[in-house]
Write an enzyme that holds these catalytic residues in place. Sequence first.
Site, PDB file in Angstrom:
ATOM      1  N   VAL A  56       0.813  -1.223   0.000  1.00 40.70           N
ATOM      2  CA  VAL A  56       0.000   0.000   0.000  1.00 40.70           C
ATOM      3  C   VAL A  56       0.846   1.273   0.000  1.00 40.70           C
ATOM      4  CG1 VAL A  56      -1.966  -1.111   1.118  1.00 40.70           C
ATOM      5  CG2 VAL A  56      -0.221   0.043   2.535  1.00 40.70           C
ATOM      6  N   TYR A 150       3.313   5.359  15.833  1.00 38.36           N
ATOM      7  CA  TYR A 150       2.020   4.707  15.651  1.00 38.36           C
ATOM      8  C   TYR A 150       0.881   5.653  16.044  1.00 38.36           C
ATOM      9  CZ  TYR A 150      -1.639   1.124  16.057  1.00 38.36           C
ATOM     10  OH  TYR A 150      -2.798   0.386  15.922  1.00 38.36           O
ATOM     11  N   THR A 185      -5.079 -11.011  18.015  1.00 41.68           N
ATOM     12  CA  THR A 185      -4.467 -11.356  16.732  1.00 41.68           C
ATOM     13  C   THR A 185      -2.990 -11.633  16.962  1.00 41.68           C
ATOM     14  OG1 THR A 185      -3.799  -9.091  16.166  1.00 41.68           O
ATOM     15  CG2 THR A 185      -6.048  -9.751  15.558  1.00 41.68           C
TER      16      THR A 185
END
Length: 245
Positions: A56, A150, A185
């Site tokens: 991306v 982040y 996850t």
Amino acid sequence: MGGVAVVTGAGSGIGRDVARGLLDAGYRVALAGRRADALAETAAGAPDALVHPADVTDPAQVSALFEAVTDRWGRVDVLFNNAGTFGPAGDPDEIPVEAWQHTVAVNLTGAFLCAREAFRIMKHQDPRGGRIINNGSISAHTPRPGSAAYTATKHAITGLTKSLSLDGRPYDIACGQIDIGNAATEMTAGIARGARQADGRELPEPTFDARHVAEAVRYMADLPLTANVQFMTVTATKMPFIGRG
């Protein structure tokens, strides 16, 4: 037959669960990510999945992804902008500039590039319009210690969401954001073992089944374009978010 969706970061974690949830709901889904083998695992047994490896951060690869989607299905109804990285950890003076730039490239520029392509298609297709759902984060509201790169990108995603929502109004393009806290996850496995708190302690934090994120995204995706979930927050009930610090 359901609408056409594009899911980035579909090779693992939340992206995989969301992609499979949309496929199960009858959507035709383009699976984007860097690893073809992981995307193939996500798509296993799904005839309405299009596996298209793409980085991306590369404008040409993003354009090729959306061209492949329209070549196959003629339109884009939903984009789940999900690809991301935690980036470097540490005090600001300890973060290498290159690591900062990579985090911005993946989390922010990558989301913009995908939204840009989806917006262009949605603006001109017939029937017109569509929905862009950005994966924000709890860090779009409140940072963890040592996460400047982040956190900065996730705050920026909120600005992107608002701008897309505003600019999309004349073209029936809705944009919303889902902010997720501690879905279980591969990326968050370390949080369940122990995460640094604002007071310096390292404590395990509760997590929740990522399939509930998939259910939430599907709810957002299924809305008519006359309605929009602007912001949704889904967290583990007992995670230290409210009152963090």
